[in-house]
Write a protein that holds these residues in place. Structure first.
Motif, mmCIF file in Angstrom:
data_model
loop_
_atom_site.group_PDB
_atom_site.id
_atom_site.type_symbol
_atom_site.label_atom_id
_atom_site.label_comp_id
_atom_site.label_asym_id
_atom_site.label_seq_id
_atom_site.Cartn_x
_atom_site.Cartn_y
_atom_site.Cartn_z
ATOM 1 N N ASN A 4 -2.974 -33.011 -59.514
ATOM 2 C CA ASN A 4 -4.117 -32.431 -59.868
ATOM 3 C C ASN A 4 -4.889 -33.278 -60.924
ATOM 4 O O ASN A 4 -5.748 -32.629 -61.585
ATOM 5 C CB ASN A 4 -3.837 -30.784 -60.351
ATOM 6 N N GLN A 14 -0.743 -21.284 -52.135
ATOM 7 C CA GLN A 14 -0.740 -19.994 -52.822
ATOM 8 C C GLN A 14 -1.725 -20.277 -53.775
ATOM 9 O O GLN A 14 -1.796 -21.388 -54.551
ATOM 10 C CB GLN A 14 0.764 -19.986 -53.672
ATOM 11 N N ALA A 35 -1.161 -23.436 -55.732
ATOM 12 C CA ALA A 35 -2.201 -23.777 -56.559
ATOM 13 C C ALA A 35 -2.827 -22.516 -57.244
ATOM 14 O O ALA A 35 -3.963 -22.096 -57.248
ATOM 15 C CB ALA A 35 -3.318 -24.254 -55.468
ATOM 16 N N ALA A 36 -1.712 -21.894 -57.877
ATOM 17 C CA ALA A 36 -2.356 -20.497 -58.588
ATOM 18 C C ALA A 36 -1.820 -20.571 -60.114
ATOM 19 O O ALA A 36 -2.610 -20.896 -60.734
ATOM 20 C CB ALA A 36 -1.556 -19.380 -57.836
ATOM 21 N N ILE A 37 -0.657 -20.337 -60.217
ATOM 22 C CA ILE A 37 -0.214 -20.297 -61.558
ATOM 23 C C ILE A 37 1.156 -20.872 -61.698
ATOM 24 O O ILE A 37 1.666 -21.275 -60.918
ATOM 25 C CB ILE A 37 -0.043 -18.841 -62.077
ATOM 26 N N PHE A 71 -6.232 -19.309 -53.863
ATOM 27 C CA PHE A 71 -7.273 -19.402 -53.115
ATOM 28 C C PHE A 71 -8.575 -19.618 -53.940
ATOM 29 O O PHE A 71 -9.618 -18.966 -53.669
ATOM 30 C CB PHE A 71 -7.484 -18.498 -51.935
ATOM 31 N N GLY A 72 -8.274 -20.148 -55.413
ATOM 32 C CA GLY A 72 -9.479 -20.168 -56.104
ATOM 33 C C GLY A 72 -10.088 -21.657 -56.200
ATOM 34 O O GLY A 72 -10.157 -21.905 -55.021
ATOM 35 N N ASN A 73 -10.511 -22.109 -57.128
ATOM 36 C CA ASN A 73 -11.091 -23.446 -57.154
ATOM 37 C C ASN A 73 -10.087 -24.532 -56.491
ATOM 38 O O ASN A 73 -10.661 -25.141 -55.486
ATOM 39 C CB ASN A 73 -11.385 -23.935 -58.305
ATOM 40 N N VAL A 74 -9.036 -24.563 -56.926
ATOM 41 C CA VAL A 74 -8.023 -25.520 -56.201
ATOM 42 C C VAL A 74 -7.995 -25.543 -54.939
ATOM 43 O O VAL A 74 -7.672 -26.369 -54.160
ATOM 44 C CB VAL A 74 -6.975 -26.021 -57.263
ATOM 45 N N ALA A 93 -1.294 -26.535 -58.902
ATOM 46 C CA ALA A 93 -1.051 -25.798 -60.242
ATOM 47 C C ALA A 93 -0.528 -26.636 -61.019
ATOM 48 O O ALA A 93 0.222 -27.537 -60.837
ATOM 49 C CB ALA A 93 -0.644 -24.492 -59.770
ATOM 50 N N ASN A 94 -0.618 -26.106 -62.420
ATOM 51 C CA ASN A 94 -0.037 -26.864 -63.570
ATOM 52 C C ASN A 94 1.373 -25.996 -63.718
ATOM 53 O O ASN A 94 1.452 -25.041 -63.951
ATOM 54 C CB ASN A 94 -0.711 -26.775 -64.969
ATOM 55 N N THR A 140 -10.688 -31.365 -58.362
ATOM 56 C CA THR A 140 -9.380 -31.307 -58.448
ATOM 57 C C THR A 140 -8.712 -31.304 -56.777
ATOM 58 O O THR A 140 -7.744 -31.862 -56.569
ATOM 59 C CB THR A 140 -8.940 -30.008 -59.323
ATOM 60 N N ASP A 196 -2.639 -15.115 -52.524
ATOM 61 C CA ASP A 196 -3.398 -15.082 -53.760
ATOM 62 C C ASP A 196 -2.492 -13.846 -54.457
ATOM 63 O O ASP A 196 -1.588 -13.450 -54.336
ATOM 64 C CB ASP A 196 -4.804 -15.043 -53.808
ATOM 65 N N TRP A 197 -3.165 -13.468 -55.579
ATOM 66 C CA TRP A 197 -2.576 -12.489 -56.377
ATOM 67 C C TRP A 197 -2.346 -11.154 -55.852
ATOM 68 O O TRP A 197 -1.506 -10.291 -56.253
ATOM 69 C CB TRP A 197 -3.480 -12.298 -57.873
#
Ligand code: NAD
Length: 429
Positions: free
Chosen positions: A355, A230, A306-308, A232-235, A329-330, A203, A255-256
């Protein structure tokens, strides 16, 4: 009555305010009007093919029985088996799962992978479940929907709060029911269990490729381009690494919990290590502390949510100063915010294009499972690049042809492809 209500076929009016499916329909309707879609197909494509709701009893570690509600929506299967992740989150609803399943339909069509759209979810708080409870819940949920899924019917994958271990349990539960090891029933599996090389990074790799292409189109040199991210997880983290390798400067990440900014460019490798250790990048020692609100208002070339979902809204869209937005993100941008950005000339690459690398690599995993023959990581990456560039090129050309934004263009491409096969297949019985 709104303008949308009088120009869409009866039965496809928007649901109430705040509905995620309503946001999807709003985007769909704009593109369907441009295509002059006939009312019959319009109705078919705005109704989920199948919505399944199940109750999943689980005996918890303390001996109590809890019942969790699970969903699986197969939105459309005209192009192939339904495809889409399984989400574990307290806020999961049928409305949200249906919208996500619809988005998967359009994403698969844009990426030209032979899948329809599906999505699943269980309303639960996985942070409060033990590993044993999570496994029991997963197995019961899959047992409840086992007749509806399968390599030729519906192929789940990870989504929010589910990972390769959960996919291993999905694969095992399905295999026990059908009496044969069936790796192609689910993607995003561990590598040792039929996962694909390159899937974890796919992704972010796709995001970095479309960013490169978008910057080329916008006349911005990627070397030295300033990027704010925004999530810093997988994507987010994979995109950051690959964009930096392409010469971009990652100047801000949140991030969160919080975030950090440094105009000279952040040390992404060190941040990945820090995030692995502390589960956040908040407090990262190099750079200045940064909030999410401040990140969206930064004067950068690229803003990468790239978060939520629902992060760029009518409330903060006017603050955005980025020239290009890449939706990792979606659903990070609400439809009204998107209108404001488009009016101001911000170039937004929509989620169903940006994505799509994840589902494309999932398709490769499914193909490798069915062949029983695995590709090298270089081969996966090369094939991914070909498909992402083709998708970007088609959507951009469609946007120029219809003089619309990239989101509407991506829907035009997707709806046209799904509508074409729906007409060819005809209405069964
Ligand atoms: P992840 O769980 O690995 O990372 C999510 C990141 O977002 C974390 O850094 C987290 O701290 C941050 N975050 C969460 N809530 C936040 C908030 N309120 N404010 C700011 N930051 C917040 O997830 P991921 O796999 O990287 O997915 C991110 C997004 O990309 C999701 O929308 C997901 O649906 C979408 N997506 C993921 C894939 C994939 O293959 N992983 C594919 C397509 C789309």
């Amino acid at each position: 009555m709104s303008e949308a209500d009088v120009t869409v076929p009866r039965g496809t009016e928007l649901p109430g305010h705040g509905s995620t499916f309503g946001a999807m329909l709003e985007e769909f309707n704009a593109a369907a009007r441009l295509l002059d879609l006939e009312p019959g197909i319009w109705k078919v494509l705005t109704h989920p093919k199948r919505q399944i709701v199940v109750s999943c009893p689980v005996e918890m570690d303390n001996g109590d029985v809890e019942v969790f509600t699970g969903y699986r929506v197969q939105y459309n299967i005209s192009l192939g088996p339904a495809k889409g992740g399984i989400r574990y989150h307290p806020a999961v609803t049928l409305d949200e799962v249906t919208a996500l399943a619809a988005w998967m339909t359009w994403k698969c069509a844009v990426a030209q992978v032979p899948f329809g759209g599906g999505k699943g979810g269980v309303a639960c708080d996985p942070t409060r479940l033990s590993r044993r409870e999570l496994e029991l819940l997963t197995r019961r949920y899959i047992a409840e929907i086992v007749d509806a899924i399968g390599p030729d019917k519906d192929v789940p994958a990870p989504d929010v709060n589910t990972n390769d271990q959960v996919m291993a349990w999905v694969m095992d539960t399905y295999s026990m029911h059908v009496g044969a090891t069936t790796t192609a029933v689910v993607t995003g599996k561990p590598l040792q269990l039929g996962g694909s090389a390159g899937r974890r990074e796919a992704t972010g790799r796709g995001v970095s490729l479309v960013t490169r292409e978008a910057l080329k189109y916008a006349g911005i040199d990627i070397a030295g381009a300033r990027v704010a991210i925004q999530g810093f997880g997988n994507v987010g983290s994979v995109s950051a690494s690959l964009l930096r390798q392409m010469g971009a400067r990652i100047v801000a990440v949140t991030d969160w919990k919080g975030g950090v900014g440094d105009d000279r460019g952040l040390d992404i490798d060190a941040m990945i290590e820090y995030a692995r250790q502390y589960k956040t990048i908040d407090g990262f020692p190099a750079g200045e502390p940064l909030t999410n609100a401040a990140l969206f208002a930064l004067d950068v070339d690229v803003l990468l949510p790239a978060a939520i979902e629902n992060q760029i809204t009518a409330r903060n869209a006017r603050d955005v100063r980025a020239r290009v937005i890449i939706e990792g993100a979606n659903g990070p941008t609400t439809p009204d915010a998107h209108r404001l950005l488009h009016e101001r000339g911000v170039f937004v690459v929509p989620d169903i294009l940006a994505n799509a690398g994840g589902v494309t690599a999932s398709y490769f995993e499914w193909v490798q499972n069915r062949h029983g023959y695995f590709w090298s990581e270089d081969e996966v990456n090369a094939r991914l690049e070909i498909k992402m560039l083709a998708a970007f090129d088609t959507v951009l050309k469609t946007a120029l042809r219809y003089r619309v934004d990239l989101r509407t263009a991506a829907y035009v491409v997707a709806i046209d492809r799904v509508a074409t096969v729906t007409r060819m297949r005809g209405m069964y019985a």
